[in-house]
Scaffold this active site. Structure first.
Site, short mmCIF file in Angstrom:
data_model
loop_
_atom_site.label_atom_id
_atom_site.label_comp_id
_atom_site.label_asym_id
_atom_site.label_seq_id
_atom_site.Cartn_x
_atom_site.Cartn_y
_atom_site.Cartn_z
N ILE A 1 -4.84 0.64 -2.20
CA ILE A 1 -5.57 -0.60 -2.54
C ILE A 1 -6.77 -0.67 -1.59
O ILE A 1 -6.64 -1.04 -0.42
CB ILE A 1 -4.71 -1.86 -2.35
CG1 ILE A 1 -3.39 -1.79 -3.13
CG2 ILE A 1 -5.51 -3.11 -2.79
CD1 ILE A 1 -2.49 -3.01 -2.92
N ASP A 2 -7.95 -0.32 -2.10
CA ASP A 2 -9.14 -0.44 -1.25
C ASP A 2 -9.62 -1.88 -1.29
O ASP A 2 -9.43 -2.58 -2.28
CB ASP A 2 -10.24 0.50 -1.77
CG ASP A 2 -11.45 0.47 -0.85
OD1 ASP A 2 -11.30 0.71 0.36
OD2 ASP A 2 -12.55 0.16 -1.33
N THR B 1 -8.49 -4.22 0.84
CA THR B 1 -7.21 -4.95 0.92
C THR B 1 -7.44 -6.40 1.34
O THR B 1 -6.72 -7.29 0.93
CB THR B 1 -6.29 -4.27 1.96
OG1 THR B 1 -7.07 -3.82 3.06
CG2 THR B 1 -5.57 -3.11 1.36
N ASP C 1 -11.49 6.62 1.00
CA ASP C 1 -12.39 5.61 0.42
C ASP C 1 -13.40 6.25 -0.53
O ASP C 1 -13.79 5.66 -1.53
CB ASP C 1 -13.20 4.91 1.52
CG ASP C 1 -12.35 4.01 2.41
OD1 ASP C 1 -12.52 4.06 3.65
OD2 ASP C 1 -11.53 3.25 1.87
N ASP D 1 -6.36 6.12 -1.98
CA ASP D 1 -6.45 4.82 -1.33
C ASP D 1 -5.72 3.85 -2.24
O ASP D 1 -6.24 3.48 -3.30
CB ASP D 1 -7.92 4.39 -1.13
CG ASP D 1 -7.99 3.19 -0.19
OD1 ASP D 1 -9.08 2.93 0.36
OD2 ASP D 1 -6.95 2.51 -0.01
N ASP E 1 0.84 -1.21 0.00
CA ASP E 1 0.00 0.00 0.00
C ASP E 1 0.87 1.25 0.00
O ASP E 1 0.67 2.19 -0.77
CB ASP E 1 -0.84 0.05 1.29
CG ASP E 1 -2.05 -0.87 1.24
OD1 ASP E 1 -2.78 -0.92 2.23
OD2 ASP E 1 -2.25 -1.53 0.20
N GLU F 1 -4.07 6.82 3.00
CA GLU F 1 -4.39 6.01 4.17
C GLU F 1 -3.14 5.71 5.01
O GLU F 1 -3.22 5.63 6.22
CB GLU F 1 -5.01 4.70 3.68
CG GLU F 1 -5.38 3.72 4.77
CD GLU F 1 -6.22 2.57 4.22
OE1 GLU F 1 -6.42 2.47 2.99
OE2 GLU F 1 -6.69 1.81 5.06
C1 2IP Z 1 -11.82 -0.64 3.89
C2 2IP Z 1 -12.43 -1.57 2.88
C3 2IP Z 1 -13.39 -2.45 3.59
C4 2IP Z 1 -14.52 -1.60 4.13
C5 2IP Z 1 -13.97 -0.53 5.07
C6 2IP Z 1 -12.92 0.30 4.34
O1 2IP Z 1 -10.76 0.04 3.32
O2 2IP Z 1 -13.06 -0.86 1.85
O3 2IP Z 1 -13.86 -3.39 2.68
O4 2IP Z 1 -15.37 -2.43 4.88
O5 2IP Z 1 -15.04 0.31 5.47
O6 2IP Z 1 -12.38 1.28 5.22
P1 2IP Z 1 -16.60 -3.21 4.16
O7 2IP Z 1 -15.97 -4.21 3.25
O8 2IP Z 1 -17.37 -3.84 5.26
O9 2IP Z 1 -17.38 -2.18 3.38
P2 2IP Z 1 -9.29 -0.71 3.27
O10 2IP Z 1 -9.51 -2.06 2.67
O11 2IP Z 1 -8.50 0.20 2.38
O12 2IP Z 1 -8.82 -0.77 4.67
CA CA Z 2 -10.03 1.80 1.88
#
Ligand code: 2IP
Ligand code: CA
Length: 379
Positions: free
Chosen positions: A155-156, A158, A303, A153, A54, A79
């Site tokens: 890699i969202d 992750t 995000d 972000d 990341d 992030e």
């Molecule tokens: C996370 C990721 C998660 C999400 C969470 C984000 O960002 O998108 O999937 O939770 O809210 O902060 P959910 O999957 O329940 O929506 P990251 O993966 O970058 O930590």
């Molecule tokens: Ca994210």
């Protein structure tokens, strides 16, 4: 601004390539997976290699944008922090150096001397992507880089990136989990008002090349400023909203009361679940869901900023759920749209940039009002 958009598309593709390389190259993938299985928990181990991937992507984006647009350099955030402690307890600041060799040497100090992994990662960072085929010609937006800030972000979703499940995508339907939920998100906002004005989303694992089977990505972009609203995603032309009913996508960890309320509003077959905050907003952008509702403060500015700009370009947006429920019905939705320029000073660390009030991502204001009407007095 067309130059900025073209740069963000290119650097997002570079980032997507780094994400693919980290899964394709065995020495890197081993580091990625070991952390997940936790079998090396008690071994002196590079701190959370996933985070290093990341950080490397975030620093690469910051480096490339700050180089071409120095006026933005101090306003490019994401992030992750780029400070690492290696296995010897030395603090190392991860940056992109001017040559691939210097970057590899720096990464080797974080990777406890693993020069093979460091060289593979450095090569991906310094490799220019294939040309980006998208029409941004003639795009003229009267904004100066010195007015703008960037949220990254790298890699969202992750967890889906590490898990790496390959789901067969069914055209026109969202797929709850898998590699396709992992996204590179780069959002641009106005420093003065905090409104999102440009977004680039890259989906590194969109499909496998029929010929060689290698992963290929897909990008989406949007610009929304004043009367200029352009998006690479065309709006879906569905039948009259009333006939089709409302569909919603939620996080699997959403509150029971929200799940129950939206089940009765939308009908059980129109309430869907998916991983990835960015991916769920992308589903709304693509018309795979009408709204994404989140009652928790579990997402952050990085995000939502990029996909928010695309929804604005399509006539929709992302509102703060709590503020919208508190506002009088007549209040313009724009007063509760998420903004990206002010931290919550009473909080510490990443929480300073959380979307504390939850959110609703929408394309159509009337559907937003239906959701708020159903949830009013429930939360
Ligand atoms: C996370 C990721 C998660 C999400 C969470 C984000 O960002 O998108 O999937 O939770 O809210 O902060 P959910 O999957 O329940 O929506 P990251 O993966 O970058 O930590
Ligand atoms: Ca994210």
């Amino acid at each position: 601004m067309a130059d900025l958009l073209r740069l963000l598309l290119r650097v997002a593709e570079k980032a997507a390539n780094v994400a693919r390389v980290c899964r394709q190259e065995a020495p890197l993938f081993q580091l990625l997976v070991q952390e997940k299985t936790g079998e090396d928990k008690n071994k002196k181990f590079v701190q959370d290699f996933k985070t290093l991937a990341d950080v490397v992507i975030q620093e690469m984006i910051r480096h490339d944008v700050g180089t071409q647009f120095p006026e933005m350099a101090g306003f490019i955030h994401g992030e992750e922090s780029n400070k690492f402690e290696n296995g010897l307890g030395e603090s190392v600041t991860v940056t992109v150096c001017s040559t691939e060799e210097e970057t590899a040497a720096l990464l080797a100090t974080v990777l406890d001397g693993d020069h093979t992994a460091a060289s593979l990662l450095a090569r991906a960072i310094h490799q220019d992507p294939t040309t980006i085929d998208t029409s941004t010609d003639g795009l003229a937006v009267p904004l100066n880089p010195s007015e703008l800030g960037v949220w990254i972000d790298p890699i969202d979703a992750t967890s889906q990136y590490i898990e790496g499940r390959e789901e067969a995508l069914d055209e026109g339907h969202l797929s709850p989990s898998g590699l396709h939920c992992a996204l590179v998100l780069i959002g641009v906002y106005l420093r003065s008002t905090g409104e999102p004005v440009m977004g680039v989303i890259n989906q590194p694992f969109n499909h496998r090349d029929p010929a060689g089977g290698r992963w290929r990505g897909k990008h989406f972009w949007g610009v929304s400023y004043g009367s200029i609203n352009i998006c690479s995603v065309s709006t879906t032309k569905d039948g009259p909203k009333g006939e089709r009913g409302l569909s919603a996508v939620l996080s699997s960890s959403e509150k029971q009361v929200v799940k129950e309320t939206l089940t009765s509003l939308c009908g059980p077959d129109k309430l869907m679940y998916a991983s990835g905050a960015g991916y769920k907003i992308l589903c709304v952008i693509q018309g795979l869901a009408d709204v994404y509702v989140l009652s928790e403060g579990s997402t952050f500015k990085w995000d939502s900023c990029a996909p928010h700009a695309l929804l604005r370009a399509l006539g929709g947006g992302v509102v703060d759920l709590t503020k919208s429920l508190q506002a009088s019905c007549e209040a313009q939705d724009c007063k509760t749209e998420l903004t990206y320029h002010q931290p919550h000073n009473e909080c510490k660390g990443a929480d300073r940039w959380a979307n504390h009030g939850g959110l609703v991502a929408y394309r159509d204001c009337s559907q937003l009002r239906s959701i708020l009407g159903a949830l009013r007095d429930k939360l």
